[in-house]
Design an enzyme around this catalytic site. Structure first.
Site, short mmCIF file in Angstrom:
data_model
loop_
_atom_site.label_atom_id
_atom_site.label_comp_id
_atom_site.label_asym_id
_atom_site.label_seq_id
_atom_site.Cartn_x
_atom_site.Cartn_y
_atom_site.Cartn_z
N ARG A 82 0.61 -1.08 0.12
CA ARG A 82 -0.11 -0.22 -0.02
C ARG A 82 0.79 1.33 0.02
O ARG A 82 1.60 1.47 0.18
CB ARG A 82 -0.46 0.03 0.89
CG ARG A 82 -1.73 1.48 1.48
CD ARG A 82 -2.64 1.13 2.62
NE ARG A 82 -3.23 2.49 3.43
CZ ARG A 82 -3.79 2.57 3.74
NH1 ARG A 82 -2.71 2.91 5.23
NH2 ARG A 82 -4.19 4.44 3.90
N HIS A 83 0.35 2.39 -0.14
CA HIS A 83 1.07 3.45 -0.10
C HIS A 83 1.09 3.94 0.71
O HIS A 83 1.08 3.52 1.54
CB HIS A 83 0.21 4.78 -1.68
CG HIS A 83 -0.91 4.96 -1.00
ND1 HIS A 83 -0.79 6.13 0.34
CD2 HIS A 83 -2.10 4.79 -0.79
CE1 HIS A 83 -2.44 6.17 0.02
NE2 HIS A 83 -2.78 5.28 -0.55
N GLY A 84 2.40 5.01 0.85
CA GLY A 84 2.36 5.61 2.44
C GLY A 84 1.61 6.65 2.46
O GLY A 84 1.05 6.88 2.03
#
Length: 487
Positions: A82-84
């Site tokens: 998942r993106h940060g």
């Protein structure tokens, strides 16, 4: 946040229940826990910001031994990341900028002193944090939802860690035969891909030289639920557990107490309190090592109360709360199983995704399922719940499925599932180490069915579901303004 629900019913309660302490100037002898955020060296509550918890905030131990399986060699990895940390959406930006006016009112309240609670008021250092806070004018709609520097660094560091953990898989430079990457068409997803590549191949490597399948194909595989209409009335509507919790005494008292602690004679609108909470989370996500001014508006127990709504909503939207959720990632599960079964390249598949997809995958695997369902009225009994997004789905959360070859074992093919660098211990595996034949047996439905026909909910046509959603949308239009971050 995808939406924001203005807690209209809760606000009406403030105006209609005569026993409320803040109405008509009546005040309790205390409102809140005596607490000073700035001087709290531990600040354990910042580990519990649900899906916006910083990945490295808990000082995660350096992994190593969990990934080493004696007499076994890792052969393949299927990695879901998942993106940060990201910037707010445009609608959030417009709201959060208004907090400067709220801050000014709080300071004015404290300068007057006559509106402060007798017990539980903010300490001087917390008030000073608010005085110094201002909205970053560089955050504008042109950059809404973009990955932040902190978000980039989170993902890059994860890539570096896995490169060190699996040198036999990630030791070679980029080769289209050995690596496959996918990301969605969202800007933050592409930036997450670039950050991961930066960690894997170095800053001198050009991500544009990587061959990535077409965007629409990636979206259909990683986020197929957008093509499958769902009934949001069930997850956010009038009878949903999420809505019930937002209208509960717990949330009503929280808004009342926060308002009184900040020196207001009458309660703030619930949406303002949630905006303060959102700003607290964003500030902390962007700068994990610094002290967030707006977090000082809340005591630790209030943060735990505010954490629960998103866990509750996502439990039904993307988790174990609905049986149909296990169908939505049929093609993705098939993709993972096919990759692990294949004897050919690539060795590493890396997909960059979003929170809903990530949680759907965990629930599809049957991971982190509590014995009792999450409900609006069982918050206290679920304090040790498995389905706690702060623990299982923070920013930059990741799932690594690793295939091992174990020539000295009866079952030579093994698999381990690692969530955020920790083994998932299924009851049909041995301390996280699963026989490949058992993996295939447990998830065989995803290799046997036609996913294009299987993944949508059964029991209702798409037309019927869409009709329900439209009807619900009209009846709920005055409250669908608040929902915790959907990314």
């Amino acid at each position: 946040m995808e939406f924001q629900i203005k807690l209209f019913v809760v606000h009406l309660l403030f105006l209609t229940i005569n026993s409320v302490d803040l109405i008509n100037g009546q005040r309790r002898s205390f409102c809140c826990q005596e607490y000073c955020y700035d001087s709290d060296k531990e600040k354990t509550q910042i580990n519990y910001f649900s899906s916006k918890t910083s990945y490295f905030i808990e000082k995660r131990k350096q992994p190593g031994k969990e990934f080493f399986v004696p007499n076994c060699t890792p052969e393949k990895i299927w990695f879901y990341v998942r993106h940060g940390a990201r910037l707010p959406k445009n609608k959030e930006i417009k709201r959060l900028r208004k907090l400067e006016k709220v801050r000014d009112k709080i300071i004015k309240n404290y300068e007057k002193h006559n509106t402060l609670p007798k017990y539980g008021e903010m300490c001087d250092s917390d008030l000073n944090l608010l005085k110094k806070w201002k909205w970053d004018s560089n955050i504008t709609k042109e950059y809404d939802e973009h990955l932040t520097v902190q978000g980039w660094n989170e993902v890059k560091k994860i890539a570096l860690r896995f490169k060190g953990l699996f040198p036999d898989i990630f030791k070679t430079p980029y080769d289209k035969e050995k690596y496959l990457f996918r990301y969605t068409d969202a800007d933050r997803s592409e930036s997450t891909f670039q950050a991961y590549v930066d960690g894997l191949f170095g800053s001198d490597f050009d991500p544009k030289s990587i061959e990535v399948p077409p965007g629409e194909e990636n979206n259909n595989l990683i986020m197929p639920y957008f093509l499958c209409p769902t009934d949001k009335e069930e997850t956010r509507g009038n009878r949903s557990e999420y809505r019930k919790y937002l209208e509960s005494k717990i949330m009503y008292r929280l808004v009342s107490d926060v308002s009184e602690r900040l020196g207001f004679k009458t309660p703030l609108e619930p949406e303002v309190v949630f905006d303060m909470y959102d700003m607290c989370i964003y500030d902390q996500a962007w700068n994990p090592e610094k002290t967030s001014a707006w977090c000082s508006a809340f005591t630790p127990s209030q943060i735990y109360h505010l954490e629960y709504p998103e866990d509750l909503r996502k439990y039904y939207e993307s988790g174990h709360g609905r049986v149909g959720n296990s169908r939505l990632l049929c093609s993705l599960m098939n993709d993972m199983l096919t990759h692990l079964e294949s004897k050919t390249e690539p060795k590493a598949i890396v997909y960059l995704t979003h929170s809903s997809s990530f949680l759907l995958l965990l629930s599809t695997l049957g991971a982190y399922k509590d014995a009792a369902p999450l409900k609006a009225d069982n918050y206290y009994s679920m304090s040790n719940r498995k389905w706690r997004l702060s623990n299982i789905a923070p920013l930059a959360s990741n799932l690594a499925t690793v295939k091992y070859n174990c020539p000295n074992e009866i079952e030579q093919e093994k698999v381990m599932f690692f969530l955020n660098e920790e083994p998932i211990e299924f009851d049909w595996c041995n301390m996280g180490l699963c026989d490949w034949k058992d993996v295939k047996e447990n998830y065989k439905i995803y290799t046997q069915v036609n996913c294009d026909e299987y993944y949508c909910y059964s029991g209702a046509s798409a037309t019927a579901i869409i009709t329900k959603v439209l009807i619900a949308g009209v009846s709920m239009s005055f409250i669908i303004k608040y929902a915790f971050f959907h990314s």
